[in-house]
Design an enzyme around this catalytic site. Structure first.
Site, PDB file in Angstrom:
ATOM      1  N   ARG A 105      -4.358 -55.654   3.875  1.00  0.00           N
ATOM      2  CA  ARG A 105      -5.019 -56.442   2.814  1.00  0.00           C
ATOM      3  C   ARG A 105      -4.071 -57.548   2.372  1.00  0.00           C
ATOM      4  O   ARG A 105      -2.949 -57.279   1.963  1.00  0.00           O
ATOM      5  CB  ARG A 105      -5.375 -55.545   1.627  1.00  0.00           C
ATOM      6  CG  ARG A 105      -5.887 -56.313   0.417  1.00  0.00           C
ATOM      7  CD  ARG A 105      -6.467 -55.410  -0.662  1.00  0.00           C
ATOM      8  NE  ARG A 105      -7.769 -54.903  -0.274  1.00  0.00           N
ATOM      9  CZ  ARG A 105      -8.627 -54.320  -1.110  1.00  0.00           C
ATOM     10  NH1 ARG A 105      -8.322 -54.180  -2.385  1.00  0.00           N
ATOM     11  NH2 ARG A 105      -9.790 -53.871  -0.683  1.00  0.00           N
ATOM     12  N   HIS A 132     -14.349 -59.589   3.679  1.00  0.00           N
ATOM     13  CA  HIS A 132     -14.108 -58.151   3.462  1.00  0.00           C
ATOM     14  C   HIS A 132     -14.993 -57.408   4.477  1.00  0.00           C
ATOM     15  O   HIS A 132     -15.944 -56.728   4.112  1.00  0.00           O
ATOM     16  CB  HIS A 132     -14.458 -57.779   2.022  1.00  0.00           C
ATOM     17  CG  HIS A 132     -13.863 -56.486   1.571  1.00  0.00           C
ATOM     18  ND1 HIS A 132     -13.071 -55.684   2.374  1.00  0.00           N
ATOM     19  CD2 HIS A 132     -13.948 -55.832   0.367  1.00  0.00           C
ATOM     20  CE1 HIS A 132     -12.699 -54.619   1.696  1.00  0.00           C
ATOM     21  NE2 HIS A 132     -13.217 -54.675   0.485  1.00  0.00           N
ATOM     22  N   GLN A 135     -15.830 -53.563   4.291  1.00  0.00           N
ATOM     23  CA  GLN A 135     -16.755 -53.243   3.193  1.00  0.00           C
ATOM     24  C   GLN A 135     -18.190 -53.580   3.601  1.00  0.00           C
ATOM     25  O   GLN A 135     -19.108 -52.775   3.399  1.00  0.00           O
ATOM     26  CB  GLN A 135     -16.370 -54.038   1.938  1.00  0.00           C
ATOM     27  CG  GLN A 135     -17.324 -53.865   0.782  1.00  0.00           C
ATOM     28  CD  GLN A 135     -17.213 -52.507   0.108  1.00  0.00           C
ATOM     29  OE1 GLN A 135     -16.164 -52.142  -0.373  1.00  0.00           O
ATOM     30  NE2 GLN A 135     -18.306 -51.763   0.057  1.00  0.00           N
ATOM     31  N   ASP A 224     -20.989 -59.008  -6.809  1.00  0.00           N
ATOM     32  CA  ASP A 224     -19.551 -58.709  -6.827  1.00  0.00           C
ATOM     33  C   ASP A 224     -18.948 -59.468  -8.005  1.00  0.00           C
ATOM     34  O   ASP A 224     -19.616 -60.320  -8.606  1.00  0.00           O
ATOM     35  CB  ASP A 224     -18.927 -59.156  -5.484  1.00  0.00           C
ATOM     36  CG  ASP A 224     -17.453 -58.798  -5.355  1.00  0.00           C
ATOM     37  OD1 ASP A 224     -16.972 -57.908  -6.090  1.00  0.00           O
ATOM     38  OD2 ASP A 224     -16.769 -59.420  -4.508  1.00  0.00           O
ATOM     39  N   CYS A 264     -19.660 -53.602  -4.420  1.00  0.00           N
ATOM     40  CA  CYS A 264     -18.544 -52.985  -3.691  1.00  0.00           C
ATOM     41  C   CYS A 264     -17.539 -52.332  -4.618  1.00  0.00           C
ATOM     42  O   CYS A 264     -16.743 -51.504  -4.174  1.00  0.00           O
ATOM     43  CB  CYS A 264     -17.871 -54.012  -2.788  1.00  0.00           C
ATOM     44  SG  CYS A 264     -17.007 -55.327  -3.676  1.00  0.00           S
ATOM     45  N   ARG A 292     -17.405 -45.697   2.698  1.00  0.00           N
ATOM     46  CA  ARG A 292     -16.191 -46.332   3.216  1.00  0.00           C
ATOM     47  C   ARG A 292     -15.435 -45.357   4.117  1.00  0.00           C
ATOM     48  O   ARG A 292     -14.939 -45.709   5.182  1.00  0.00           O
ATOM     49  CB  ARG A 292     -15.274 -46.779   2.064  1.00  0.00           C
ATOM     50  CG  ARG A 292     -15.872 -47.772   1.076  1.00  0.00           C
ATOM     51  CD  ARG A 292     -16.074 -49.138   1.688  1.00  0.00           C
ATOM     52  NE  ARG A 292     -14.836 -49.690   2.242  1.00  0.00           N
ATOM     53  CZ  ARG A 292     -13.898 -50.339   1.539  1.00  0.00           C
ATOM     54  NH1 ARG A 292     -14.074 -50.552   0.256  1.00  0.00           N
ATOM     55  NH2 ARG A 292     -12.817 -50.813   2.127  1.00  0.00           N
TER      56      ARG A 292
HETATM   57  N1  NVA Z   1     -14.273 -60.143  -4.188  1.00  0.00           N
HETATM   58  C1  NVA Z   1     -13.454 -59.060  -4.684  1.00  0.00           C
HETATM   59  C2  NVA Z   1     -13.672 -57.814  -3.885  1.00  0.00           C
HETATM   60  C3  NVA Z   1     -12.934 -56.618  -4.388  1.00  0.00           C
HETATM   61  C4  NVA Z   1     -13.109 -55.417  -3.514  1.00  0.00           C
HETATM   62  C5  NVA Z   1     -11.992 -59.466  -4.657  1.00  0.00           C
HETATM   63  O1  NVA Z   1     -11.555 -60.035  -3.659  1.00  0.00           O
HETATM   64  O2  NVA Z   1     -11.283 -59.209  -5.628  1.00  0.00           O
HETATM   65  N1   CP Z   2     -14.387 -52.310  -2.706  1.00  0.00           N
HETATM   66  C1   CP Z   2     -13.058 -52.311  -2.519  1.00  0.00           C
HETATM   67  O1   CP Z   2     -12.522 -52.797  -1.520  1.00  0.00           O
HETATM   68  O2   CP Z   2     -12.374 -51.674  -3.518  1.00  0.00           O
HETATM   69  P1   CP Z   2     -10.801 -51.644  -3.700  1.00  0.00           P
HETATM   70  O3   CP Z   2     -10.350 -53.014  -4.084  1.00  0.00           O
HETATM   71  O4   CP Z   2     -10.578 -50.631  -4.807  1.00  0.00           O
HETATM   72  O5   CP Z   2     -10.169 -51.205  -2.417  1.00  0.00           O
END
Ligand code: NVA
Ligand code: CP
Length: 308
Positions: A105, A132, A135, A224, A264, A292
């Site tokens: 990540r 993502h 997800q 989201d 998500c 997941r």
């Molecule tokens: N769009 C959000 C997704 C979190 C799982 C982010 O990148 O923070």
């Molecule tokens: N949905 C998701 O990726 O959650 P986290 O940021 O908690 O991993």
């Protein structure tokens, strides 16, 4: 460097046939194994490298590797040399000497690509600024599970930040899985022009001026956060830009019967979604989060050549 390894940096890194193979295996893992431990990854280690916070992704990969009999190693920025500026290409080569896969990540897609280029083991994108994909692959599984049929030909809505990593992976998924994505987002928060125009031209995306317009006839509706990780400095500006985009039950008046809502997570109740909707009967967010685990186990098995 091995050249035969398969990465999953975006959904299109696997063919539709391969994605379907992963989702079928995930179904079997969920139905038949129910989390029971196997020896599938015996003797193998998976590095889970997190440069942004994570609850679901971290725990589902860590537990998933353990359930498959492998050894997960979680690295966060603060607890590793990443915080002190060790180049990603060095981390990639070092981890490849210890581990059989890297789940990563990060922020920029260039950084993700650098990890994949210099790692000799498969790399899975665990969220970047541009997408993502794990997800959204899991979300396709959840939609099909909840509605009891293939997502192909469905109308699926995206409401909120259309420029986000999640929205962009949904745009990609619509083209690959053959569903139609309808989007309601402020004009300054749409997917990048080239991605948007290609999807609209392909007939897999339409942009709507209202939430009701996007939700009309849809079987599944997604939203989201308005401020993604790394965008914290823009929060006040975004709160203003997204005013009026809080998804609620009233927006579902024209949706398909039995339409579901997905998020998500983490959710900000009262911003992108209201409490009644996320806690109500349309919500599938808890099975969405659980899935997941099952889908990512299947994906890891596939990328390691252990899926058949
Ligand atoms: N769009 C959000 C997704 C979190 C799982 C982010 O990148 O923070
Ligand atoms: N949905 C998701 O990726 O959650 P986290 O940021 O908690 O991993």
């Amino acid at each position: 460097m091995k050249h035969s390894k398969r990465d999953f940096l975006r959904i299109g890194d696997l063919t539709l046939t391969e994605l379907r193979q992963v989702l079928t295996l995930a179904r079997t893992l969920k139905d038949e194994l129910k989390g029971r431990r196997t020896e599938t990854l015996k003797g193998r280690s998976v590095a889970v490298v997190m440069e942004k916070p994570s609850t679901r992704t971290r725990v589902s990969f860590e537990v998933g590797v353990a359930q498959l009999g492998g050894h997960p190693v979680v690295l966060t920025t603060a607890g590793s040399q990443i915080a002190r500026g060790e180049p990603v290409k060095d981390t990639a080569r070092v981890l490849s000497g210890y581990c059989d896969m890297i789940v990563y990540r990060t922020f920029a897609s260039e950084t993700l690509q650098e990890m994949a280029t210099h790692a000799s083991v498969p790399v899975i994108n665990a969220l970047s600024d541009d997408g993502h994909p794990v997800q959204v692959l899991c979300d396709v599984f959840t939609i099909e599970e909840a509605l009891g049929r293939s997502v192909e030909g469905m109308r699926v809505a995206w409401v909120g930040d259309g420029s986000s990593n999640m929205a962009r992976s949904f745009v990609e998924a619509a083209q690959i899985f053959g569903f139609h994505l309808t989007m309601a987002a402020p004009p300054d928060y749409l997917p990048p022009t080239h991605e948007r125009e290609a999807a609209v031209k392909a007939g897999s995306l339409s942009i709507h001026g209202t939430i009701e317009g996007a939700v009309a006839g849809c079987q599944a509706v997604n939203t989201d956060v308005w401020t993604s990780m790394g965008q914290e400095a823009e929060q006040q500006k975004r709160l203003q830009a997204f005013a009026g985009y809080t998804l609620n039950e009233k927006h579902f008046a024209g949706a398909a019967p039995g339409a579901i809502v997905l998020h998500c997570l983490p959710a900000h109740r009262g911003e992108e979604i209201d409490n009644e909707l996320i806690e109500g009967s349309r919500s599938r967010v808890w099975s969405q989060a659980e899935n997941r685990l099952h889908v990512q186990k299947a994906l890891m098995m596939f990328l390691m050549g252990l899926a058949s």
